[in-house]
Write an enzyme that holds these catalytic residues in place. Sequence first.
Site, PDB file in Angstrom:
ATOM      1  N   HIS A   1      -7.651  -5.578  -0.715  1.00  0.00           N
ATOM      2  CA  HIS A   1      -6.461  -4.768  -0.466  1.00  0.00           C
ATOM      3  C   HIS A   1      -5.644  -5.291   0.712  1.00  0.00           C
ATOM      4  O   HIS A   1      -4.411  -5.236   0.691  1.00  0.00           O
ATOM      5  CB  HIS A   1      -6.895  -3.328  -0.186  1.00  0.00           C
ATOM      6  CG  HIS A   1      -5.774  -2.350  -0.093  1.00  0.00           C
ATOM      7  ND1 HIS A   1      -5.052  -1.929  -1.177  1.00  0.00           N
ATOM      8  CD2 HIS A   1      -5.239  -1.699   0.983  1.00  0.00           C
ATOM      9  CE1 HIS A   1      -4.129  -1.070  -0.805  1.00  0.00           C
ATOM     10  NE2 HIS A   1      -4.216  -0.912   0.510  1.00  0.00           N
TER      11      HIS A   1
ATOM     12  N   SER B   1       0.823  -1.205   0.000  1.00  0.00           N
ATOM     13  CA  SER B   1       0.000   0.000   0.000  1.00  0.00           C
ATOM     14  C   SER B   1       0.865   1.267   0.000  1.00  0.00           C
ATOM     15  O   SER B   1       1.763   1.406  -0.828  1.00  0.00           O
ATOM     16  CB  SER B   1      -0.964  -0.046   1.192  1.00  0.00           C
ATOM     17  OG  SER B   1      -2.001   0.901   1.049  1.00  0.00           O
TER      18      SER B   1
ATOM     19  N   ASP C   1      -9.723  -3.365  -5.664  1.00  0.00           N
ATOM     20  CA  ASP C   1      -9.528  -4.368  -4.610  1.00  0.00           C
ATOM     21  C   ASP C   1     -10.383  -4.077  -3.389  1.00  0.00           C
ATOM     22  O   ASP C   1     -10.124  -4.595  -2.315  1.00  0.00           O
ATOM     23  CB  ASP C   1      -8.050  -4.472  -4.236  1.00  0.00           C
ATOM     24  CG  ASP C   1      -7.493  -3.212  -3.572  1.00  0.00           C
ATOM     25  OD1 ASP C   1      -8.270  -2.257  -3.335  1.00  0.00           O
ATOM     26  OD2 ASP C   1      -6.284  -3.180  -3.282  1.00  0.00           O
TER      27      ASP C   1
END
Length: 434
Positions: free
Chosen positions: A400, A204, A368
């Site tokens: 995610h 991320s 996602d």
Amino acid sequence: MGSTGRVCSGLLVVFLLGLQHSSGFWIVNVVFPPDAKVRVPMKSTPPLIIVPGNLGNRLEAKIDKPELVHWLCYKKTEHWFPLWIDLNMFMPIGVDCWIDNIRLVYNRTSRRSSNSPGVQVRVPGFGQTYTIEFLDYNKLAGYFHTMVQHLVNLGYTRNETVRGAPYDWRLTPNENEEYLAQLQELVEEMYAEYQQPIYLLAHSMGCHYVLYFLNHQPQAWKDKYIRGFISLGAPWGGAAKVLRVLASGENDGIPMLSNIKIREEQRMTTTNPWMLPSETVWPKDHVFISTPTFNYTNQDYQRFFRDTSYENGWHMWEDTKNLTGQLHPPGVEVWCMYGVGLPTAVTNIYDQEFPNADPVDFVYADGDDTVDSFSMSQCKRWVGQQEKPVHVTEFRGLTHLDIVLNDHVLNQIQRILESEAEVPKEVDVRPGAK
């Protein structure tokens, strides 16, 4: 553990079980994270450093405050205590104490951030994995634990051949110079010890941190010290969700916190404005926030911040938009992996209560469930922009957060570390898929 500790642990379990039902929460989606499966050890274990995402490692604080936001808050502590995750943040009064402890004070003149007056904050465990495996001291809120244990089962050793690089995720890299120096030292230390280049793995927002780090290293340094960069769920073009977070707040399903209350904290970090959808990636006419009186695109950020009474956000974004916004190639071999096939909000629709009420509707695109695939796929632009190969794998049906513990992903990371040349372009992880 005394009775108070047992009560706190019990409350934390209840809180985390509540989070487990929230698909949008950035990090803490795993209570009692799944065990890694037994594996046949690898023939070699090339050194690996893991850089977590936003909220992805513990923070600790010590306080001696000149004044309090509430008389029930602690004014002074003799010892360091957990700041993230801190159980007090989920209590009606405790959340005010927590916000005042974790907040940053932004100075428009110096363009720098500082801790709340009387608060010291530190990042525990640099170079170790415990602070990214579990975000709490009771080892309930799992993050990278499953992946690290998977690597251990393959022959890796915690804090030796696999190490964590936690950081103060409230700050953008231009304000985190000490961390970047530590990261460089860690890479060089591991290279000297194992006599082979290092893999960097990030999730991320941590991927942006790694990109910034690599963009500021000479190519000769990268050629010597870095074997490759494994990115998981990177919001390369920014994330539409951030506009909702900054406009009306996002408690991600935590029942004890209102969106408006948590918005106070979410507006006090410089990393949230940094992750706004990029001007250089997104179409100029894409509407991210729709209200009865105005539609906000990435050309309207100054008005957005003014209309939401958050003008510091404009200055934070001005300071950070070019840190990684141009997406200069990292100059190392890249394995870019992300989830697709799930509805992901790319437009937030508000009624006349904007910005002090939740969106009433959304427009969805592929992604996602947190970041859209258009943003995450921007790593494809590096193909042909750098000499080093760029490999892209899309995992259909993968969220995610689950990307850091999914068996398909862990197996692919293993193949990368074993220097297998070919990686699939798409993997279907949906139940029943072959």
